[in-house]
Structures are given as structure tokens and as C-alpha cells.
Design a protein around this motif. Structure first.
Motif, PDB file in Angstrom:
ATOM      1  N   ALA B 129       9.085  20.736  58.715  1.00 46.00           N
ATOM      2  CA  ALA B 129       9.861  21.335  59.808  1.00 46.00           C
ATOM      3  C   ALA B 129      11.343  21.200  59.500  1.00 46.00           C
ATOM      4  CB  ALA B 129       9.520  20.651  61.126  1.00 46.00           C
ATOM      5  N   THR B 130      11.858  22.203  58.794  1.00 45.57           N
ATOM      6  CA  THR B 130      13.244  22.129  58.323  1.00 45.57           C
ATOM      7  C   THR B 130      14.246  21.982  59.473  1.00 45.57           C
ATOM      8  OG1 THR B 130      12.665  23.468  56.447  1.00 45.57           O
ATOM      9  CG2 THR B 130      14.995  23.327  56.986  1.00 45.57           C
ATOM     10  N   PHE B 131      14.029  22.759  60.521  1.00 46.09           N
ATOM     11  CA  PHE B 131      14.996  22.724  61.627  1.00 46.09           C
ATOM     12  C   PHE B 131      15.040  21.327  62.244  1.00 46.09           C
ATOM     13  CE2 PHE B 131      16.322  24.638  65.931  1.00 46.09           C
ATOM     14  CZ  PHE B 131      17.664  24.555  65.575  1.00 46.09           C
ATOM     15  N   ALA B 132      13.868  20.752  62.483  1.00 49.03           N
ATOM     16  CA  ALA B 132      13.828  19.403  63.055  1.00 49.03           C
ATOM     17  C   ALA B 132      14.469  18.400  62.103  1.00 49.03           C
ATOM     18  CB  ALA B 132      12.384  18.998  63.336  1.00 49.03           C
ATOM     19  N   GLN B 133      14.234  18.597  60.810  1.00 44.67           N
ATOM     20  CA  GLN B 133      14.836  17.694  59.823  1.00 44.67           C
ATOM     21  C   GLN B 133      16.352  17.770  59.871  1.00 44.67           C
ATOM     22  OE1 GLN B 133      13.272  18.556  55.951  1.00 44.67           O
ATOM     23  NE2 GLN B 133      11.162  18.059  56.511  1.00 44.67           N
ATOM     24  N   LEU B 134      16.866  18.991  59.955  1.00 43.87           N
ATOM     25  CA  LEU B 134      18.320  19.150  60.028  1.00 43.87           C
ATOM     26  C   LEU B 134      18.875  18.505  61.294  1.00 43.87           C
ATOM     27  CD1 LEU B 134      18.864  22.786  58.746  1.00 43.87           C
ATOM     28  CD2 LEU B 134      19.919  20.721  57.821  1.00 43.87           C
ATOM     29  N   ILE B 135      18.154  18.684  62.404  1.00 43.87           N
ATOM     30  CA  ILE B 135      18.623  18.094  63.669  1.00 43.87           C
ATOM     31  C   ILE B 135      18.658  16.577  63.535  1.00 43.87           C
ATOM     32  CG2 ILE B 135      17.986  17.679  66.073  1.00 43.87           C
ATOM     33  CD1 ILE B 135      16.918  20.575  66.138  1.00 43.87           C
ATOM     34  N   ILE B 136      17.588  16.004  62.975  1.00 44.98           N
ATOM     35  CA  ILE B 136      17.563  14.543  62.820  1.00 44.98           C
ATOM     36  C   ILE B 136      18.668  14.094  61.865  1.00 44.98           C
ATOM     37  CG2 ILE B 136      16.199  12.606  61.956  1.00 44.98           C
ATOM     38  CD1 ILE B 136      13.682  14.157  62.910  1.00 44.98           C
ATOM     39  N   GLY B 137      18.768  14.778  60.739  1.00 44.82           N
ATOM     40  CA  GLY B 137      19.775  14.404  59.740  1.00 44.82           C
ATOM     41  C   GLY B 137      21.182  14.451  60.312  1.00 44.82           C
ATOM     42  N   HIS B 138      21.503  15.517  61.026  1.00 47.26           N
ATOM     43  CA  HIS B 138      22.845  15.638  61.604  1.00 47.26           C
ATOM     44  C   HIS B 138      23.048  14.608  62.724  1.00 47.26           C
ATOM     45  CE1 HIS B 138      24.360  19.806  60.144  1.00 47.26           C
ATOM     46  NE2 HIS B 138      23.732  19.150  59.190  1.00 47.26           N
ATOM     47  N   THR B 139      21.993  14.355  63.488  1.00 43.42           N
ATOM     48  CA  THR B 139      22.137  13.360  64.565  1.00 43.42           C
ATOM     49  C   THR B 139      22.466  11.992  63.976  1.00 43.42           C
ATOM     50  OG1 THR B 139      20.579  14.598  65.917  1.00 43.42           O
ATOM     51  CG2 THR B 139      21.014  12.326  66.563  1.00 43.42           C
ATOM     52  N   VAL B 140      21.835  11.688  62.834  1.00 42.87           N
ATOM     53  CA  VAL B 140      22.098  10.400  62.191  1.00 42.87           C
ATOM     54  C   VAL B 140      23.584  10.237  61.871  1.00 42.87           C
ATOM     55  CG1 VAL B 140      21.757   9.158  60.010  1.00 42.87           C
ATOM     56  CG2 VAL B 140      19.793  10.009  61.269  1.00 42.87           C
ATOM     57  N   ILE B 141      24.237  11.317  61.461  1.00 39.83           N
ATOM     58  CA  ILE B 141      25.656  11.171  61.103  1.00 39.83           C
ATOM     59  C   ILE B 141      26.593  11.450  62.278  1.00 39.83           C
ATOM     60  CG2 ILE B 141      25.373  11.550  58.631  1.00 39.83           C
ATOM     61  CD1 ILE B 141      26.447  14.457  59.237  1.00 39.83           C
ATOM     62  N   CYS B 142      26.103  12.114  63.312  1.00 46.62           N
ATOM     63  CA  CYS B 142      26.975  12.389  64.469  1.00 46.62           C
ATOM     64  C   CYS B 142      26.953  11.231  65.468  1.00 46.62           C
ATOM     65  CB  CYS B 142      26.559  13.678  65.167  1.00 46.62           C
ATOM     66  SG  CYS B 142      26.895  15.143  64.182  1.00 46.62           S
ATOM     67  N   LEU B 143      25.806  10.574  65.547  1.00 42.32           N
ATOM     68  CA  LEU B 143      25.658   9.485  66.517  1.00 42.32           C
ATOM     69  C   LEU B 143      26.739   8.402  66.357  1.00 42.32           C
ATOM     70  CD1 LEU B 143      23.790   8.848  68.845  1.00 42.32           C
ATOM     71  CD2 LEU B 143      22.299   7.613  67.282  1.00 42.32           C
ATOM     72  N   PRO B 144      27.056   7.985  65.138  1.00 41.36           N
ATOM     73  CA  PRO B 144      28.088   6.950  65.015  1.00 41.36           C
ATOM     74  C   PRO B 144      29.422   7.372  65.636  1.00 41.36           C
ATOM     75  CG  PRO B 144      26.961   7.238  62.921  1.00 41.36           C
ATOM     76  CD  PRO B 144      26.466   8.317  63.829  1.00 41.36           C
ATOM     77  N   TYR B 145      29.782   8.652  65.479  1.00 40.41           N
ATOM     78  CA  TYR B 145      31.050   9.109  66.057  1.00 40.41           C
ATOM     79  C   TYR B 145      30.999   9.046  67.572  1.00 40.41           C
ATOM     80  CZ  TYR B 145      32.481  10.743  61.476  1.00 40.41           C
ATOM     81  OH  TYR B 145      32.837  10.790  60.165  1.00 40.41           O
ATOM     82  N   VAL B 146      29.867   9.494  68.127  1.00 35.07           N
ATOM     83  CA  VAL B 146      29.727   9.466  69.582  1.00 35.07           C
ATOM     84  C   VAL B 146      29.792   8.017  70.070  1.00 35.07           C
ATOM     85  CG1 VAL B 146      28.113   9.846  71.473  1.00 35.07           C
ATOM     86  CG2 VAL B 146      28.436  11.612  69.739  1.00 35.07           C
ATOM     87  N   ILE B 147      29.046   7.147  69.406  1.00 35.73           N
ATOM     88  CA  ILE B 147      28.976   5.766  69.886  1.00 35.73           C
ATOM     89  C   ILE B 147      30.315   5.075  69.752  1.00 35.73           C
ATOM     90  CG2 ILE B 147      27.972   3.506  69.347  1.00 35.73           C
ATOM     91  CD1 ILE B 147      25.306   4.861  69.127  1.00 35.73           C
ATOM     92  N   ARG B 148      31.020   5.337  68.660  1.00 34.88           N
ATOM     93  CA  ARG B 148      32.325   4.701  68.504  1.00 34.88           C
ATOM     94  C   ARG B 148      33.299   5.159  69.575  1.00 34.88           C
ATOM     95  NH1 ARG B 148      33.916   3.576  62.399  1.00 34.88           N
ATOM     96  NH2 ARG B 148      34.165   5.812  62.278  1.00 34.88           N
ATOM     97  N   SER B 149      33.332   6.454  69.799  1.00 34.56           N
ATOM     98  CA  SER B 149      34.321   6.942  70.753  1.00 34.56           C
ATOM     99  C   SER B 149      33.924   6.599  72.191  1.00 34.56           C
ATOM    100  CB  SER B 149      34.535   8.444  70.513  1.00 34.56           C
ATOM    101  OG  SER B 149      34.350   9.173  71.663  1.00 34.56           O
ATOM    102  N   VAL B 150      32.623   6.673  72.500  1.00 37.53           N
ATOM    103  CA  VAL B 150      32.194   6.339  73.861  1.00 37.53           C
ATOM    104  C   VAL B 150      32.318   4.825  74.103  1.00 37.53           C
ATOM    105  CG1 VAL B 150      30.284   6.405  75.501  1.00 37.53           C
ATOM    106  CG2 VAL B 150      30.679   8.340  73.996  1.00 37.53           C
ATOM    107  N   SER B 151      31.981   4.018  73.102  1.00 34.11           N
ATOM    108  CA  SER B 151      32.123   2.564  73.252  1.00 34.11           C
ATOM    109  C   SER B 151      33.568   2.210  73.560  1.00 34.11           C
ATOM    110  CB  SER B 151      31.727   1.836  71.964  1.00 34.11           C
ATOM    111  OG  SER B 151      30.379   1.999  71.721  1.00 34.11           O
ATOM    112  N   ALA B 152      34.479   2.845  72.822  1.00 29.62           N
ATOM    113  CA  ALA B 152      35.890   2.530  73.027  1.00 29.62           C
ATOM    114  C   ALA B 152      36.274   2.777  74.478  1.00 29.62           C
ATOM    115  CB  ALA B 152      36.747   3.378  72.092  1.00 29.62           C
ATOM    116  N   SER B 153      35.746   3.852  75.075  1.00 27.97           N
ATOM    117  CA  SER B 153      36.117   4.122  76.462  1.00 27.97           C
ATOM    118  C   SER B 153      35.399   3.172  77.423  1.00 27.97           C
ATOM    119  CB  SER B 153      35.838   5.583  76.821  1.00 27.97           C
ATOM    120  OG  SER B 153      34.468   5.853  76.718  1.00 27.97           O
ATOM    121  N   PHE B 154      34.183   2.758  77.073  1.00 32.26           N
ATOM    122  CA  PHE B 154      33.486   1.806  77.951  1.00 32.26           C
ATOM    123  C   PHE B 154      34.167   0.438  77.926  1.00 32.26           C
ATOM    124  CE2 PHE B 154      29.602   4.460  78.367  1.00 32.26           C
ATOM    125  CZ  PHE B 154      29.410   4.261  79.714  1.00 32.26           C
TER     126      PHE B 154
END
Lengths: 356, 264, 376
Positions: B129-154
Motif C-alpha cells: 500500500a504505497t499511499f499508506a506507506q508514504l503517509i506513515i513515512g511522512h508522518t514519521v518526519i513531520c511528527l517531530p516538528y509538530v511535537i517540538r513546536s507544540v511542546s514549546a507552546s505548552f
């Protein structure tokens, strides 16, 4: 999900009907509904495969070919990463990588009996049955049309070219051709012998540094810059990256000094245990059929690896074809197994010499 | 607010802006050149390269696919990242540093390595399932940015405000929406923008996981550069720049968050 | 402020609630932060929880608010147990040390918050919030953001916000810590008037003994999680029961002594060097208790010369140094055992008799000012 559906491709295949082999429909019914993934190259070759060859094949076989554009090293990497459960069935790679893939058990031998088109393949492009060439480019110099290129590579070391050359980056395969040229000039031997003496030729390599304006790793971009006059001459690059510009009227073309030229062989391999091998083999056979080879070669300005194709004189200007013409031009294919074993050490030395 | 800005400071800011913006103007200028190859400065004027790009189903398909991928990845990253950031910042948990390290690790390893590792994993799992793989792969690298920026605000959330609101009679869900949300909103939006752009611009992960049917814009751009180096490449680049600009403007208008606040 | 009281008077039902803590304990792991505390704030009374940092006073306040749950014990407000009742249902008001104003809301919206939570209609909310702001003299600041206000103005917004919905109990957590001294004193007086006129039960946490004395009717001095002494403010000052309290509130000279007997309502004590003390301040201590005599510097009268032998409630020695403190002159006298004894003279008295370093002076004090406290 994506608009690149089969139907859209169909619309693009203007005149592609000619690429379809005159086969009877019912004979291909075994392939109906099947799908394979193949890894192809980018560039104009990839474009042609995707827009012309595949749609016609899909129509003939009522199947689906999903082609991803990439490049040799990435395609080998993908085969390695999916070795236990292959995703791709056919891979397009350069001849340089075939020994590696064979050694690592990534590819399978071609089933000769199922590939009638192999009959016309020149033996030198058969790789002992572990793949076939699809297109042969010639690597040489590319230069601005206002510049008269030298008839010997030796002249490029002269002071009149100070700061006027673009040299291919050690990352790219044609960099090896440059090392062979340097070794040949140093030893006075032909390429076939000089290639084993590269280690002793790095003083010759270093001597050209003053003439090198910069290193390039994107051939089309470098050709574009030479066309704009930012540099006089680029060395070395495959004709397939340069001639499309020449044909479009850009003031850049290629020349082939007397020491000889290099063959850049774009190849196809069959992925070991890849899905739907029968369909994969049928597709690889299609790639070698005369009608396909003629159109493909004319589009990308590469020579076919099969005999018996007729080209116009205008096209033949850009191609080293047929095989006798290749020999006449001294088209040389390096010993890739030896080169691959030493490549990383050479790359380091090159980086050392040309580091800023 | 009312402090006078020294002319020197203005000049320095101007120069910095020029340095940042100037390279973005170059592709815009190159894209209007009426030549078969890229030249700078441009020769002649034409918009045909834009027409060519916009009319090209491959380009449109890749662009729409990248948009869809980035939107889905951003939504998932926010859904996972906001609770995770809140948990990591608001509670002391055993192994907290290890959890954070694990989440941020995809940014420490070269992405090309993360990409090939994912491809290998998916292959072993037998996933096609290429699409699901891409979603997972991109989430793996996007999640750190979200968590860093959201953590900073929390981290910056004033817990006294929550106590004050509760004492004044606000039940927990009202505290969350009327007190916590306004404080973390800029961080969440910044995380969403980072996530969207990281996914939209990603090459190294997509290179391994994509296939011909799921072919994001950066991969497409690379193949086009190999095909021919004509001004249509500059046109695509310009469109991407304009798109990013549009994204920022929409966020400013719709969410009423000024970039100055995001940056602070 | 009286106008504000008038608006509250519109609600004749209103009165402050009684808050009662029974055997309240709070532990964090092995650490007992609040230990078996009994405490009562009667309706309309101002109670100060006073103590050094770490004594458990803030935790006690937060347990009343519902922000911290007690490990054991009961808290009742108007006789009804609130343990287990969520914070937002306790109908309390609270002032925080840093004001805790919502930075994203205007002054008016801040004040209206509690009313909105109570489902008060928009029109009434707006009217009452404006009124509260006018009464805290912030009528012109309704549309400002909190960040644009001075510390004192923010304090007033916080005050308006805490009382606008008429809570039964007002909790104050070091409310004036961030203000400078002059402003702090002004705000203390204002708050005291406000709470008194509203009849609000107010519980205040402070480490500042002066603040406790100015504001509170009752003071509970806390030490290591326990109540050391809880009594009316003046009693805590005048009759501290322990050396800790006497030391924390005001300053005292502490002289070691043992209770030797009782005579005619006086507690008789014997000190070092044969010194004698007599105390007319009631205490519940006996000869078995470890006690000290505590003398406030301002209770002392000074006269030149040495003390005759056998005189009680007197000490003499050479003057070590004097320090001028505005209204007072502090005089340090060396005691025979090496300790120092400090006395504060009203500055007018020094016109008559001005102690100079090196001269021998005698300090005397009344038995009504002789405090006997537990401790060593």
C-alpha cells in the motif's frame, strides 16, 4: 488518488499505435488485469518510456505498468531494501551496476526462450544473460558551438583553457571516464589498459585543476550553462543529456577526441522473485522490439543495442550506430567489476584534489 | 511598541530581507524567459512555460497528490502530536526523555536512511500500500516538528490561568477551549505549517516509498530537471514559491495569527 | 469601595461562608507537607495563614480551593463537605500572586469570565463587570489588554474579577508580593476595607508578618505542616505561645529560664546568673516545660547605671552600639553571659537620656510585657 490514470496516458500516446507489435489480442489474454511496478530513469528517456511505450504495451496486454522515475543508485537501493519481498519486477539501471546486482542476488537471468527480441541483440550488450542494454550513449566533450574543440584530450591540460572547463563530479559515473582519460594520457596506453593504472595517474588529474571552473553533477544543467557561454567545454558527459539541447537549437554540441569515446549503456534487468515475472519478461521483450527501439533512439538520441534498425542520416549524426560505427569511434566499455571495487577510493582522492 | 527603531537596524533588516528574498526572485524572472533553455537575466517575455506546466497532467497530478499527502500527514501529525506534546510537558512520566528522544530520532538520522529503513520494513511486512506507506513515512518526519513546536507552546502555558479559570467556575472542557487553546494555538499552527511544508517538500523519504501512481512534486521536479533544463522548471519553482506565500497569507487571514507572533 | 458594598447589599442573602478544616493532612510520597491541621475561618472573617516558605500554607490554601486533594481529613464550607467537589463547583474567588489574568482577553472580558461561567445573561454580565471595574477605579480600562496595565492596575482587575460573581470565600495567595512597598500598603488597606464591607470570608496566605497583621482578623502561624498557633491577630503578637511564633512575628530577646513558681497571678521564673523574671501574661506552661522568656525590644525602658542585685525583669550591661531607625533608636547591650540584648527607644525619649557605646545601662520591662514561650 492521482490523475495519472491509464486513461490520461492513453490520450498522450499520440501516434503510439505504431509502437504496438502486430500481435493477436487473444494471445496476450494471460496478462489481463495484471500489474507490475518498474523502476525507470528520469530524463527524456524516462519521459518517452512513460508516455509512449508503456501506454501502448498496456493496451496490447490489457495490463498495468506502474513506472517510477529514478536513477541507477536509487533503483539498486530499492532492490536491496525489498530483496526479501520485491516490489519491483523490472529495473532500468546502468551497466555499471549489473555486476553488483548479480553478485548480491538481486536479479535473475533472462529467460531467452520467452524473449524473441533478444535474437537481434549485439552479444556485447547481453551481459551473459543477466540483463540487456536498452540504449547506448556516447560520452565525450560538450562545448559551446562558438568554441572549436581540441582533437585530443591532452590539449585540455593546456594554459589556454584556464578556468574555462566544467568537470563532471566524482559522484557521477562519467567521472570514471575522466580518470581513464587521465591515465591514458599519462601512460600513453589505450583505454583498455589505462583503466587498470588509474591509481598512478592522480598527479595528472591534479594538473587540470587550474583549468576547471567548477564541478557539475547535473548534466542537463551543465549543458545549459555551456550553451549560455558560462564555460567553454564540459568533460565528460553522455550524449543523451546534451543532444536534446542541440536538437532544440541551443548553442551546445558534442565532440569526440581522437583517443576514443566511452559507451554509456542504459540497461534493463529482471528483478529476482519480482511479482508477475511473465509480464515483466514480456515488457522487457517489448523494450527490445525494433519499432520501439527505433522510436526510443530517435527521441533520446541514443543508439540501439540491437541490429537492423534504419535511421535517417540526420539522426545518424547523433548516434554511434550500427556496431561497426561504435568500433570505428573506439567506443569503450570499462571493466566495471574492477572499477566498482576501486571507485570509492578514487572518489575520495578526487574530492581531496578538488576540495575548495 | 512605541520604541523608535534606529535607522541602522532598519538598514540591517532590509539587507537581510534582500538576501533572503533575492534568490526567490531569480526563478520568477527565469520563468518568463522566451528561450528554450534557462537564462538569467531572462530574454524576452512569455507566460507559455506556466501554461505548459499547468496544462501538463503529470505536473498537475503530482501537485495535487503532494497537496493531498501533506494535508493528510499534517492532520495525523497534529492528532498524534498535540496529545503527545501535552502529555510530555504537563506530566512527569517515567522514561520521558527516552520517549522524546525516540520521537525526535528521525531528525537525527539522515532522512535518506530513515527512508530506506522504512522501505525495508514495509517490504518485510509484505505491504504494497504505497499511499499508506508514504503517509506513515511522512508522518514519521513531520511528527517531530509538530511535537517540538507544540511542546514549546505548552511549556509556556501559565498553569495559574487554568487554576484561575477553574476557580471562577470553568469546567475542564471550558478551561481547555478558552484558556489553554488560545495559549497553544500559535504553536499548533506553527507545527501544522512546518508539518505541511516538510511533507510537501520532502524528497528523501518519498524517493524510497513512492511509485509511479503516487509521485510527489519534489520527485517530479527532479525528473523534469533531468529531462531538459528549460524555463518550465523555473515556472514550477515559481509556482511552489507562490503557493507557499499563499499558504502563509491564508493562515494569516483565516486564523488571524500574524507571522510575528509565530516567530516569537 | 462603599459603593461596591452597596451593590452587594442588593443581595440581602449574601454572607461569607464558614470554612472549617478538620484533621487535614497532605502527603507527597514520604513527605508530609500538611500535617493534621484543624482550622476554622468564621463567616466574614479574614484569616491569614502565615509562615516561612515550605511550611505548608500554600498547600493548605490549594486544598481549600480544590486544586490539591487532601490525603486525609475533611474540609467543609458552610457545613457541607467539599472534599471530592471539583474546583469549578466550589463557588470560590481567588487572587494569585502573579494575578493570573487571561492575556488574550480584555480587562472587561477577564472580569466577565466568572459571570459567563455562571450562565448570567450577556447584558447583565456586561453591566456587572463594568460596575465592578468602575468600583475598582478601572472604568476607563475596559478594552485594554492586561499586558498594557501596571502591576497595581492588574491587581485591581484581578480583584474585580474575583469578587464580581460574589463568591462565598475569597482566597488570596501572596497577592501583593509583586508590588512595591508603598503600593502594597495601599492595596492592603483597600482589600481589608473591601472584604470587611462585603462580609466576604477571606483566607490569605503570606510570609509577611506585617501583611498578616494589617489584613487579618485571625492569624494561623504554620511551621513544618502544622499549626503552631491560631488566634486573633493581636493575641498572636502579644501572647505568642512558642519561641517560633514570637520570633516570626515581630522581634524578641530570648532569655533562657525555668518556671520556679506562681504567685498572685504572676509566673515566676529563674534565669541564668540568678536573674529573676515575673510574667503577668497568662500561659499554660509548667515547671516541666522547656521555656524561654521573650522580651520585645519596644517593651523595654532604659536607664543609666547598673541593675541592683535581686531586681526582677531587668538586665544591665555596657552599650555595644546604637542604630538610628527613624522613629526608633535601637540599643544593643552586652549581657554578662556574652549574649546581646536589644532595646528600641522612641526617638523622643533620647532627648532626655541618650545611651552612648561603652556606658553601662539597665533595661527594665513590665511583667505584663514578659512573655513566657515554649522552646529553647
Amino acid at each position: 488518488m492521482t490523475v495519472m490514470t491509464r486513461r490520461t496516458f492513453g490520450k498522450l500516446t499520440l501516434g503510439a499505435a505504431g509502437l504496438a507489435a502486430p500481435l493477436v489480442y487473444s494471445r496476450n489474454s494471460w496478462a489481463a488485469g495484471k500489474q507490475i511496478q518498474i523502476g525507470i530513469w528520469g530524463g527524456s528517456q524516462g519521459e518517452f518510456v512513460k508516455k509512449r511505450i508503456i501506454p501502448a504495451f498496456e493496451k496490447d496486454f490489457d495490463c498495468r505498468i506502474v513506472a517510477e522515475e529514478g536513477f541507477t543508485l536509487a533503483n539498486v537501493g530499492k532492490m536491496r531494501a525489498t530483496k526479501d519481498n520485491p516490489k519491483f519486477s523490472v529495473m532500468f539501471i546502468d551497466d555499471v551496476a549489473i555486476p553488483i546486482c548479480k553478485q548480491e542476488g538481486l536479479i535473475a537471468e533472462l529467460p531467452k526462450s520467452d524473449m524473441p527480441a533478444l535474437a537481434n541483440l549485439y552479444p556485447r550488450f547481453g551481459f551473459d544473460g543477466w540483463g540487456s542494454a536498452l540504449a547506448i550513449s556516447v560520452a565525450g566533450l560538450f562545448h559551446n558551438t562558438e568554441v572549436t574543440p581540441p582533437d585530443s584530450y591532452a590539449a585540455l591540460w593546456g594554459p589556454e583553457y584556464a578556468g574555462k572547463l566544467k568537470l563532471v563530479s566524482p559522484k557521477n559515473t562519467p567521472s570514471v571516464f575522466f580518470l581513464i582519460v587521465a591515465a591514458a594520457l599519462k601512460t600513453g596506453k589505450p583505454f583498455a589498459e589505462a583503466q587498470y593504472q588509474i591509481d598512478g595517474a592522480f598527479d595528472k588529474v591534479a594538473e587540470i585543476k587550474a583549468n576547471v571552473q567548477n564541478l557539475f553533477d547535473n548534466g542537463p544543467q551543465a549543458a545549459n550553462e555551456v550553451a549560455q557561454g558560462q564555460a567553454d567545454i564540459g568533460l565528460l558527459e553522455l550524449s543523451k543529456y546534451v543532444y536534446p539541447y542541440t536538437a532544440k537549437g541551443a548553442p551546445v554540441t558534442m565532440s569526440f577526441p581522437k583517443e576514443g569515446s566511452f559507451a554509456g549503456n542504459n540497461c534493463q534487468v529482471l528483478v529476482k522473485n519480482g511479482p508477475n515475472q511473465d509480464l515483466a519478461v514480456a515488457f522487457m521483450n517489448r523494450m527490445l522490439e525494433p519499432a520501439v527501439q527505433k522510436a526510443f533512439s530517435e527521441y533520446a538520441f541514443t543508439a540501439p543495442p540491437v541490429s537492423g534498425i534504419e535511421f535517417s542520416n540526420e539522426t545518424l549524426k547523433y548516434l554511434a550506430y550500427p556496431v561497426e560505427e561504435m568500433d570505428k569511434r573506439g567506443l569503450f566499455t570499462p571493466d566495471w567489476e574492477f572499477i566498482n571495487a576501486n571507485r570509492s577510493a578514487w572518489t575520495e582522492k578526487m574530492n581531496g584534489i578538488f576540495a575548495v | 511598541m512605541t520604541a523608535t527603531v534606529s535607522p541602522w537596524l532598519k538598514a540591517i533588516v532590509g539587507v537581510i530581507l534582500l538576501i533572503v528574498v533575492a534568490p526567490l526572485v531569480v526563478p520568477l524572472l527565469m520563468s518568463i524567459s522566451d528561450t528554450a533553455y534557462i537564462v538569467f537575466p531572462p530574454r524576452g517575455f512569455t507566460l507559455k512555460w506556466y501554461g505548459e506546466v499547468l496544462a501538463n497532467p503529470e505536473a498537475r497530478g503530482s501537485f495535487l497528490f503532494s497537496l493531498e499527502l501533506a494535508a493528510i500527514v499534517t492532520a495525523i501529525s497534529l492528532a498524534l502530536g498535540i496529545p503527545c506534546a501535552a502529555g510530555l510537558t504537563r506530566y512527569r512520566l517515567p522514561g520521558q526523555d527516552a520517549i522524546l528522544g525516540l520521537i525526535l530520532s528521525p531528525l537525527i538520522v539522515p532522512l535518506i536512511v530513515t527512508g530506506v529503513a522504512l522501505l525495508q520494513l514495509f517490504s518485510l511486512l509484505g505491504s504494497r500500500a504505497t499511499f499508506a506507506q508514504l503517509i506513515i513515512g511522512h508522518t514519521v518526519i513531520c511528527l517531530p516538528y509538530v511535537i517540538r513546536s507544540v511542546s514549546a507552546s505548552f511549556v509556556l502555558v501559565d498553569r495559574n490561568l487554568e487554576d484561575a479559570a477553574a476557580i471562577m467556575g470553568a469546567p475542564p472542557h471550558v478551561v481547555a477551549t478558552r484558556v489553554i487553546w488560545p495559549q497553544v494555538r500559535p504553536g499548533i499552527l506553527a507545527g501544522a505549517i512546518f508539518s505541511f511544508i516538510v511533507s510537501f517538500d520532502d524528497y528523501p523519504i518519498s524517493m524510497w516509498l513512492a511509485d509511479g501512481d503516487h509521485f510527489p512534486v519534489p520527485l517530479y521536479l527532479y525528473t523534469v530537471i533531468e529531462r531538459s533544463f528549460d524555463p518550465s522548471i523555473a515556472a514550477i519553482s515559481s509556482l511552489m514559491i507562490l503557493f507557499a506565500l499563499l499558504l502563509v497569507l491564508v493562515i494569516e487571514k483565516v486564523f488571524g495569527i500574524s507571522l510575528a507572533r509565530l516567530a516569537s | 469601595m462603599t459603593a461596591l458594598a452597596a451593590t452587594f447589599a442588593k443581595d440581602p442573602e449574601f454572607r461569607g461562608a464558614e470554612v472549617r478544616l478538620s484533621r487535614i493532612t497532605r502527603r507527597y510520597g514520604d513527605l508530609t507537607v500538611v500535617n493534621d491541621v484543624d482550622l476554622t475561618a468564621s463567616g466574614g472573617e479574614i484569616l491569614a495563614l502565615l509562615g516561612p516558605s515550605g511550611c505548608g500554607k500554600t498547600t493548605t490554601l490549594r486544598m481549600i480551593a480544590g486544586l490539591v486533594a487532601p490525603s486525609s481529613g475533611d474540609i467543609t464550607i458552610d457545613g457541607r463537605s467539599v472534599v471530592g467537589l471539583p474546583v469549578h463547583k466550589r463557588n470560590l474567588g481567588m487572587l494569585f500572586q502573579n494575578y493570573a489574568l487571561f492575556p488574550h482577553l480584555t480587562v472587561l472580558e477577564n472580569v466577565a469570565f466568572g459571570l459567563a461561567m455562571r450562565g448570567v445573561s450577556k447584558a447583565e454580565t456586561s453591566e456587572r463587570a463594568r460596575e465592578a471595574l468602575r468600583l475598582t477605579r478601572l472604568g476607563n480600562f475596559e478594552d485594554r489588554m492586561p499586558a498594557a496595565l501596571s502591576g497595581g492596575q492588574q491587581q485591581r482587575v484581578a480583584m474585580a474579577r474575583a469578587i464580581v460573581y460574589r463568591p462565598r470565600v475569597l482566597l488570596l495567595d501572596e497577592p501583593f508580593g509583586a508590588l512595591d512597598k508603598k503600593l502594597r500598603e495601599e492595596m492592603q488597606i483597600e482589600l481589608r476595607q473591601l472584604c470587611n464591607s462585603l462580609g466576604l470570608t477571606t483566607i490569605l496566605v503570606t510570609h509577611d508578618q506585617e501583611e498578616a497583621l494589617v489584613l487579618a482578623d485571625q492569624i494561623a502561624v504554620m511551621r513544618d505542616g502544622r499549626i503552631e498557633q491560631a488566634a486573633p491577630a493581636r493575641t498572636v503578637y502579644e501572647r505568642p505561645t512558642s519561641r517560633f511564633v514570637a520570633d516570626f512575628i515581630g522581634t524578641s530577646n530570648f532569655l533562657p529560664a525555668v518556671i520556679s513558681g506562681e504567685s498572685g497571678g504572676l509566673t515566676l521564673l529563674q534565669g541564668a546568673d540568678g536573674r529573676l523574671f515575673a510574667s503577668a501574661v497568662p500561659n499554660d506552661l509548667t515547671a516541666k516545660d522547656a521555656v524561654m522568656v521573650a522580651i520585645r525590644p519596644e517593651s523595654v525602658r532604659l536607664s543609666p547605671g547598673a541593675v541592683p542585685a535581686g531586681e526582677a525583669n531587668a538586665i544591665s550591661g555596657p552599650v555595644l552600639r546604637t542604630v538610628f531607625k527613624g522613629q526608633l533608636l535601637s540599643v544593643w547591650i552586652a549581657m554578662p553571659d556574652g549574649g546581646e540584648f536589644v532595646a528600641s527607644l522612641p526617638i523622643e525619649d533620647t532627648v532626655q537620656s541618650n545611651p552612648q557605646p561603652g556606658e553601662v545601662w539597665t533595661a527594665r520591662w513590665a511583667s505584663e510585657r514578659t512573655l513566657v514561650v515554649r522552646g529553647q
